[in-house]
Design a protein around this motif. Structure first.
Motif, PDB file in Angstrom:
ATOM      1  N   ALA A 110       0.826  -1.203   0.000  1.00  0.00           N
ATOM      2  CA  ALA A 110       0.000   0.000   0.000  1.00  0.00           C
ATOM      3  C   ALA A 110       0.864   1.259   0.000  1.00  0.00           C
ATOM      4  N   ARG A 111       1.972   1.227   0.764  1.00  0.00           N
ATOM      5  CA  ARG A 111       2.856   2.390   0.825  1.00  0.00           C
ATOM      6  C   ARG A 111       3.527   2.634  -0.531  1.00  0.00           C
ATOM      7  N   ILE A 112       3.925   1.561  -1.219  1.00  0.00           N
ATOM      8  CA  ILE A 112       4.577   1.719  -2.516  1.00  0.00           C
ATOM      9  C   ILE A 112       3.588   2.258  -3.545  1.00  0.00           C
ATOM     10  N   ARG A 113       2.368   1.748  -3.528  1.00  0.00           N
ATOM     11  CA  ARG A 113       1.373   2.248  -4.472  1.00  0.00           C
ATOM     12  C   ARG A 113       1.038   3.719  -4.185  1.00  0.00           C
TER      13      ARG A 113
ATOM     14  N   ARG B 283       3.053   5.920  -2.788  1.00  0.00           N
ATOM     15  CA  ARG B 283       4.212   6.713  -3.197  1.00  0.00           C
ATOM     16  C   ARG B 283       4.225   6.901  -4.709  1.00  0.00           C
ATOM     17  N   HIS B 284       3.931   5.854  -5.448  1.00  0.00           N
ATOM     18  CA  HIS B 284       3.943   5.935  -6.915  1.00  0.00           C
ATOM     19  C   HIS B 284       2.894   6.940  -7.395  1.00  0.00           C
ATOM     20  N   THR B 285       1.703   6.886  -6.804  1.00  0.00           N
ATOM     21  CA  THR B 285       0.640   7.797  -7.220  1.00  0.00           C
ATOM     22  C   THR B 285       1.008   9.250  -6.928  1.00  0.00           C
ATOM     23  N   ILE B 286       1.524   9.500  -5.730  1.00  0.00           N
ATOM     24  CA  ILE B 286       1.843  10.873  -5.333  1.00  0.00           C
ATOM     25  C   ILE B 286       2.996  11.430  -6.170  1.00  0.00           C
ATOM     26  N   VAL B 287       4.059  10.660  -6.343  1.00  0.00           N
ATOM     27  CA  VAL B 287       5.223  11.143  -7.091  1.00  0.00           C
ATOM     28  C   VAL B 287       4.847  11.464  -8.532  1.00  0.00           C
ATOM     29  N   HIS B 288       4.088  10.585  -9.185  1.00  0.00           N
ATOM     30  CA  HIS B 288       3.713  10.843 -10.575  1.00  0.00           C
ATOM     31  C   HIS B 288       2.736  12.005 -10.686  1.00  0.00           C
ATOM     32  N   ALA B 289       1.867  12.186  -9.676  1.00  0.00           N
ATOM     33  CA  ALA B 289       0.973  13.342  -9.699  1.00  0.00           C
ATOM     34  C   ALA B 289       1.757  14.644  -9.598  1.00  0.00           C
ATOM     35  N   LEU B 290       2.775  14.676  -8.736  1.00  0.00           N
ATOM     36  CA  LEU B 290       3.597  15.876  -8.604  1.00  0.00           C
ATOM     37  C   LEU B 290       4.459  16.119  -9.847  1.00  0.00           C
ATOM     38  N   LEU B 291       4.935  15.059 -10.454  1.00  0.00           N
ATOM     39  CA  LEU B 291       5.700  15.227 -11.685  1.00  0.00           C
ATOM     40  C   LEU B 291       4.818  15.803 -12.790  1.00  0.00           C
TER      41      LEU B 291
ATOM     42  N   ASN C  52      17.203   9.352  -4.819  1.00  0.00           N
ATOM     43  CA  ASN C  52      17.258   8.126  -5.619  1.00  0.00           C
ATOM     44  C   ASN C  52      15.940   7.345  -5.538  1.00  0.00           C
ATOM     45  N   THR C  53      15.308   7.360  -4.352  1.00  0.00           N
ATOM     46  CA  THR C  53      14.015   6.684  -4.224  1.00  0.00           C
ATOM     47  C   THR C  53      12.967   7.340  -5.106  1.00  0.00           C
ATOM     48  N   VAL C  54      12.932   8.688  -5.086  1.00  0.00           N
ATOM     49  CA  VAL C  54      11.977   9.408  -5.933  1.00  0.00           C
ATOM     50  C   VAL C  54      12.286   9.161  -7.398  1.00  0.00           C
ATOM     51  N   ARG C  55      13.568   9.163  -7.748  1.00  0.00           N
ATOM     52  CA  ARG C  55      13.959   8.960  -9.154  1.00  0.00           C
ATOM     53  C   ARG C  55      13.573   7.545  -9.620  1.00  0.00           C
ATOM     54  N   ARG C  56      13.771   6.540  -8.758  1.00  0.00           N
ATOM     55  CA  ARG C  56      13.407   5.165  -9.111  1.00  0.00           C
ATOM     56  C   ARG C  56      11.883   5.023  -9.249  1.00  0.00           C
ATOM     57  N   THR C  57      11.145   5.704  -8.396  1.00  0.00           N
ATOM     58  CA  THR C  57       9.682   5.660  -8.489  1.00  0.00           C
ATOM     59  C   THR C  57       9.195   6.368  -9.748  1.00  0.00           C
ATOM     60  N   ALA C  58       9.864   7.457 -10.113  1.00  0.00           N
ATOM     61  CA  ALA C  58       9.456   8.194 -11.302  1.00  0.00           C
ATOM     62  C   ALA C  58       9.703   7.389 -12.571  1.00  0.00           C
ATOM     63  N   ARG C  59      10.731   6.543 -12.562  1.00  0.00           N
ATOM     64  CA  ARG C  59      11.022   5.739 -13.754  1.00  0.00           C
ATOM     65  C   ARG C  59       9.975   4.635 -13.956  1.00  0.00           C
ATOM     66  N   ALA C  60       9.365   4.164 -12.881  1.00  0.00           N
ATOM     67  CA  ALA C  60       8.403   3.055 -12.972  1.00  0.00           C
ATOM     68  C   ALA C  60       7.075   3.578 -13.510  1.00  0.00           C
ATOM     69  N   GLU C  61       6.610   3.038 -14.626  1.00  0.00           N
ATOM     70  CA  GLU C  61       5.340   3.472 -15.203  1.00  0.00           C
ATOM     71  C   GLU C  61       4.150   2.961 -14.406  1.00  0.00           C
TER      72      GLU C  61
ATOM     73  N   PRO D  86       2.918   0.764 -10.579  1.00  0.00           N
ATOM     74  CA  PRO D  86       3.411   0.340  -9.259  1.00  0.00           C
ATOM     75  C   PRO D  86       3.918  -1.085  -9.248  1.00  0.00           C
ATOM     76  N   GLU D  87       3.406  -1.924 -10.174  1.00  0.00           N
ATOM     77  CA  GLU D  87       3.818  -3.325 -10.168  1.00  0.00           C
ATOM     78  C   GLU D  87       5.307  -3.487 -10.445  1.00  0.00           C
ATOM     79  N   GLU D  88       5.922  -2.516 -11.160  1.00  0.00           N
ATOM     80  CA  GLU D  88       7.353  -2.596 -11.433  1.00  0.00           C
ATOM     81  C   GLU D  88       8.175  -2.469 -10.163  1.00  0.00           C
ATOM     82  N   LEU D  89       7.578  -1.891  -9.122  1.00  0.00           N
ATOM     83  CA  LEU D  89       8.289  -1.722  -7.845  1.00  0.00           C
ATOM     84  C   LEU D  89       7.966  -2.832  -6.858  1.00  0.00           C
TER      85      LEU D  89
END
Length: 539
Positions: free
Chosen positions: A287-290, A292-300, A318-327, A329-332
């Motif tokens: 749940a935390r990873i999903r 994070r993925h939603t929030i980071v991509h919304a801000l981007l 680096n955590t934000v950068r890795r999350t931004a690269r993932a299209e 959440p399943e990739e994480l």
């Protein structure tokens, strides 16, 4: 076929003054047994030649290694009577030219090798390296050798460079003097006061030009010790002093550096879609990873940068950068992030129901679940509810450039600024007329300095006085107090660049000795290493 005598003459040319009787190997050491020739020898005091023998004895001398093996010379020498009855010396010992000297336990060739090692490496390091060369010598012996060497002789200098160096940074300093024409160091002086420099200059009346920094003590010492010399203020130090003055002016207008185009509330709305349904059946980590993925991509998508997001969400870049690269959440969600069974699984439907009813207090929910038989911890419930809690995130815009950053941009050539830096600087200067005037004056002084057109310095100072820039006013006052030296620095080609290079040389030698060497040893090594380099690589 080469005769033995010819071979000895090739391998041991310094044995030409003696008779070699035997060469043999014993315990890994090449031993050379020799004696002096039967001939008359002059007395060292009266120079009267004598061949009357008083006695003989054997001297043992260490020589340079041969074939990787140490060499020991066993030389039989004569003690002779002095034939001059008026001479106070009654007997004397003969010396073999190129092989012996008074009280010496090494040959001159071996001594020269150890002297070179001592100059290059000094004590302990030199002692370790001497073992590789086939010589066993203590560190104190090497230090005595280097301190016994005479100072190199240089012609009387006409153009001097003077600067300070630290023997202990912030506490003890010294003064280095070099010949700017050749770059050779001439002396190291204790302290950096005017009296020390004045005494040294009074002993060298040939000095015509003195390059120095903006130090008042060096100016007074040069004026007292060499009144005939022309003082030259170094251009680098002039530019450095201007940078300090510009920084003072920028700091007084710090309010002008702040951006005026920030958002009124400085916040961005980011919603986690369908939190109740999206997190159903998930582990807290998933749940935390999903989330994070939603929030980071919304801000981007809103145009915020990686660093802004990392700073606001308290995450690593680096955590934000890795999350931004993932299209997705399943990739994480790999490896240890796979859902794991939890004690909370039977009660998640109850929590979802209570959350939808408006009960968001995790402590109260924990008490209700314990009544239903839940035996887990509070943190498990808190982790499960966390994705539902964050509905609004405050994102701070990029920080405005600081005082030193603006100063650096103003002091650099405009062509060396990036487009982003140039735009930010232009925005700051547009908001502050005083800083725009300071930038214009900096460029004008840079033109005077690079073209060495010191005749325009008076006009530049007049322009500075017309502006409300107290930092530059102080700099202009300092130029007027040191006017002649400043004009010389902005019109002639002499500068303190060679002195700064020699200061780096001093730092290298000092650090090589772990900062423990006193000034006499530091001075001796500096002078001798420079002399060796000049002989090896003549200008």
């Amino acid at each position: 076929m080469v005769r033995c005598d010819d071979l000895i003459a090739v391998l041991f040319p310094h044995f030409s003054a003696v008779l070699v009787e035997r060469v043999f190997l014993e315990c890994g050491t090449v031993r050379v047994s020799a004696r002096t020739r039967d001939r008359s020898v002059p007395c060292p005091d009266c120079s009267t030649r004598s061949s009357r023998v008083h006695s003989t004895y054997e001297r043992r001398l260490a020589d340079t290694p041969v074939g990787g093996q140490p060499v020991l010379v066993e030389l039989t020498v004569r003690r002779l009577y002095c034939e001059n009855t008026a001479c106070p010396r009654r007997t004397f010992v003969e010396q073999a030219e190129g092989l012996t000297f008074r009280y010496g336990r090494r040959t001159p060739a071996s001594r020269r090798v150890l002297e070179a090692v001592a100059v290059a490496l000094a004590g302990r390091a030199g002692s370790r390296f001497a073992v590789v060369l086939g010589s066993v010598v203590s560190r104190t012996t090497l230090l005595r050798l280097v301190m016994a060497l005479p100072d190199p002789h240089w012609p009387e200098p006409k153009v001097l460079g003077v600067d300070d160096f630290a023997t202990r940074r912030g506490q003890h300093y010294g003064t280095v003097i070099i010949d700017c024409a050749t770059g050779q160091p001439l002396d190291l002086l204790p302290g950096r006061n005017s009296e020390t420099l004045s005494r040294w200059l009074s002993k060298h009346p040939s000095v015509e030009v003195i390059c120095r920094d903006r130090s008042g003590s060096y100016a007074d010492g040069a004026r007292t010790g060499a009144p005939q010399a022309v003082q030259v203020a170094d251009r680098f130090h002039l530019w450095q002093n201007l940078g300090t003055a510009v920084e003072t002016s920028v700091r007084r207008h710090n309010d002008c550096l702040k951006q005026s185009t920030t958002e009124p509330d400085g916040t961005a709305n980011v919603s986690f879609a369908d939190p109740a349904g999206a997190t159903k059946g998930m582990s807290p980590i998933e749940a935390r990873i999903r989330e994070r993925h939603t929030i980071v991509h919304a801000l981007l998508d809103q145009g915020h940068g990686i660093r802004e997001i990392a700073r606001e969400l308290h995450m690593g870049a680096n955590t934000v950068r890795r999350t931004a690269r993932a299209e997705t959440p399943e990739e994480l969600l790999t490896g240890r992030h796979q859902p794991q069974p939890s004690q909370l699984d039977p009660y998640k439907s109850y929590l979802d129901k209570r959350w939808s009813e408006g009960c968001t207090n995790a402590i109260r929910l924990l008490a209700e679940l314990q009544e239903l038989g839940y035996g887990g911890h509070y943190q498990t419930i808190s982790d499960y509810l966390r994705p539902r809690r964050r509905q609004r995130i405050r994102v701070v815009g990029p920080a405005p450039p600081g005082v030193r950053q603006i100063t650096g941009w103003m002091m650099r050539h405009p062509d060396r600024l990036r487009d982003e830096e140039r735009q930010q600087l232009a925005g700051v200067l547009a908001r502050c007329p005083e800083l725009e005037a300071a930038s214009r004056l900096v460029h004008a002084f840079a033109e005077i300095l690079t073209t060495r057109s010191g005749q325009h310095l008076k006009d530049w100072i007049t322009a500075v006085r017309a502006e409300d820039l107290s930092g530059l006013h102080t700099f202009a006052t300092g130029l007027e107090k040191d006017w002649e030296a400043a004009i010389q620095g902005l019109t002639t080609h002499w500068n303190s660049g060679p002195v700064e290079g020699r200061v780096n040389h001093i730092k290298m030698i000092k650090r090589q000795m772990f900062g423990r060497a006193k000034l006499p040893l530091l001075r001796k090594r500096l002078l001798l290493t420079a002399a060796q380099a000049s002989r090896r690589y003549p200008a």
